[in-house]
Motif scaffolding. Structure first.
Motif, PDB file in Angstrom:
ATOM      1  N   VAL A 212       0.825  -1.144   0.228  1.00  0.00           N
ATOM      2  CA  VAL A 212      -0.002  -0.066   0.119  1.00  0.00           C
ATOM      3  C   VAL A 212       0.954   1.330   0.172  1.00  0.00           C
ATOM      4  O   VAL A 212       1.550   1.412   0.815  1.00  0.00           O
ATOM      5  N   ARG A 213       0.769   2.022  -1.089  1.00  0.00           N
ATOM      6  CA  ARG A 213       1.752   3.198  -1.222  1.00  0.00           C
ATOM      7  C   ARG A 213       0.821   4.423  -1.472  1.00  0.00           C
ATOM      8  O   ARG A 213      -0.154   4.449  -2.143  1.00  0.00           O
ATOM      9  N   MET A 214       1.168   5.538  -0.515  1.00  0.00           N
ATOM     10  CA  MET A 214       0.291   6.836  -0.571  1.00  0.00           C
ATOM     11  C   MET A 214       1.264   7.771  -0.796  1.00  0.00           C
ATOM     12  O   MET A 214       2.510   8.083   0.203  1.00  0.00           O
ATOM     13  N   ASP A 215       0.844   9.157  -1.473  1.00  0.00           N
ATOM     14  CA  ASP A 215       1.640  10.477  -1.270  1.00  0.00           C
ATOM     15  C   ASP A 215       0.597  11.443  -0.496  1.00  0.00           C
ATOM     16  O   ASP A 215      -0.425  11.327  -0.863  1.00  0.00           O
ATOM     17  N   ALA A 216       1.365  12.336   0.196  1.00  0.00           N
ATOM     18  CA  ALA A 216       0.781  13.385   0.822  1.00  0.00           C
ATOM     19  C   ALA A 216       1.999  14.744   1.009  1.00  0.00           C
ATOM     20  O   ALA A 216       2.872  14.320   0.987  1.00  0.00           O
ATOM     21  N   LYS A 217       1.103  15.702   1.437  1.00  0.00           N
ATOM     22  CA  LYS A 217       1.913  16.902   1.758  1.00  0.00           C
ATOM     23  C   LYS A 217       2.794  16.674   3.010  1.00  0.00           C
ATOM     24  O   LYS A 217       4.127  17.318   2.801  1.00  0.00           O
ATOM     25  N   THR A 218       2.204  16.086   3.855  1.00  0.00           N
ATOM     26  CA  THR A 218       3.116  15.646   5.297  1.00  0.00           C
ATOM     27  C   THR A 218       3.136  14.146   5.368  1.00  0.00           C
ATOM     28  O   THR A 218       2.514  13.433   4.954  1.00  0.00           O
ATOM     29  N   VAL A 219       4.295  13.907   6.282  1.00  0.00           N
ATOM     30  CA  VAL A 219       4.378  12.524   6.644  1.00  0.00           C
ATOM     31  C   VAL A 219       3.018  11.994   7.482  1.00  0.00           C
ATOM     32  O   VAL A 219       2.669  10.856   6.779  1.00  0.00           O
TER      33      VAL A 219
END
Length: 273
Positions: free
Chosen positions: A77-84
């Protein structure tokens, strides 16, 4: 006169006795020297195997074909976001949903394990930080744009017929990174031991036949070696069938398991005489 004769006789007798003693000493010295040399030579071979004078070499082969009883699959499961923290939150929700779904399908908790958890910054090369002039364009700059968090898990499916249902459920939950599916035999050592025993039996029969043909007798085994193989059956990633966007109810794929091959090749060297 008589006294002189008696004295001379005594001297001759003593001389003969000394000669005999000297000869005996020489003989004893030679005897012990030979014995000592023999014992010294024995020390060199004590505790060592004497190399056989004649050897024959035979081989035996055996194989077993067994239907796998266990499947192993990994997913990420891999996700991107502005913050950790934001990326972690999204990954946690999706990963937990996948794990709960697997448990609902009958996969035991002990058969689900995390194999990696990574947090990485994401950068972009920004060339518009410093605008170009009439004479030159200043170099760009690497800019932090967010973070990527990934959680990889490995699942052992002991009810091998449920492998398709597991893959279908992962697709339904929009888990788009599913690794290679591997089929294996849980008690492979037992199957390998059976193949080895058959290979040894074949080699022994060859040795007895060869010894009869040569007119010699088998004395002992001087060496043994084994080469064998057997590996799980692998299937490539299958998540493309589900589509990157997932589906409300992903179809359950048919996952043929085939058979695993276990091979044993043995070589035995016999001393003969």
């Amino acid at each position: 006169m008589e006294e002189r004769n008696m004295g001379g006789g005594m001297m001759n007798s003593m001389g003969r006795h000394r000669g005999v003693i000297v000869v005996l000493l020489i003989v004893l010295t030679a005897f012990f020297a030979v014995k000592t040399i023999g014992e010294i030579k024995k020390v060199g071979v004590i505790g060592k195997d004497i190399a056989p004078q004649a050897v024959i070499s035979v081989s035996g082969d055996a194989e077993r074909f067994m239907k796998p009883d266990t499947a192993t699959v990994s997913f990420t499961v891999r996700m991107d976001a502005k913050t950790v923290s934001a990326a972690q939150e999204e990954v946690t929700k999706k990963a937990n949903a996948a794990i709960d779904a697997l448990k609902a399908l009958g996969v035991e908790e002990k058969d689900i394990k995390t194999i990696s958890y990574n947090i990485n910054p994401k950068y972009e090369w920004n060339t518009s930080v410093y605008p170009c002039s009439d004479y030159r364009c200043p170099p760009g700059k690497q800019v932090l744009v967010g973070y990527e968090v990934s959680h990889s898990s490995e699942v052992k499916i002991r009810k091998i017929d449920d492998t398709g249902a597991v893959l279908g459920k992962l697709g339904e939950l929009q888990v788009t990174e599913v690794g290679t599916v591997a089929f294996s035999i849980e008690d492979e050592d037992k199957v390998r031991a059976e193949a080895r025993a058959e290979a040894i039996k074949e080699a022994r029969e060859k040795a007895n036949k060869l010894a009869d043909d040569l007119g010699v007798s088998l004395v002992r085994i001087v060496s043994f070696s084994e080469n064998g193989g057997g590996s799980p059956i692998y299937y490539a990633k299958a998540m493309d069938a589900y589509g990157m966007g997932g589906a409300e109810s992903a179809p359950v794929p048919q996952i043929p398991t085939g058979e695993n091959q276990i091979i044993s090749n043995v070589t035995i060297n016999y001393e003969v005489r």
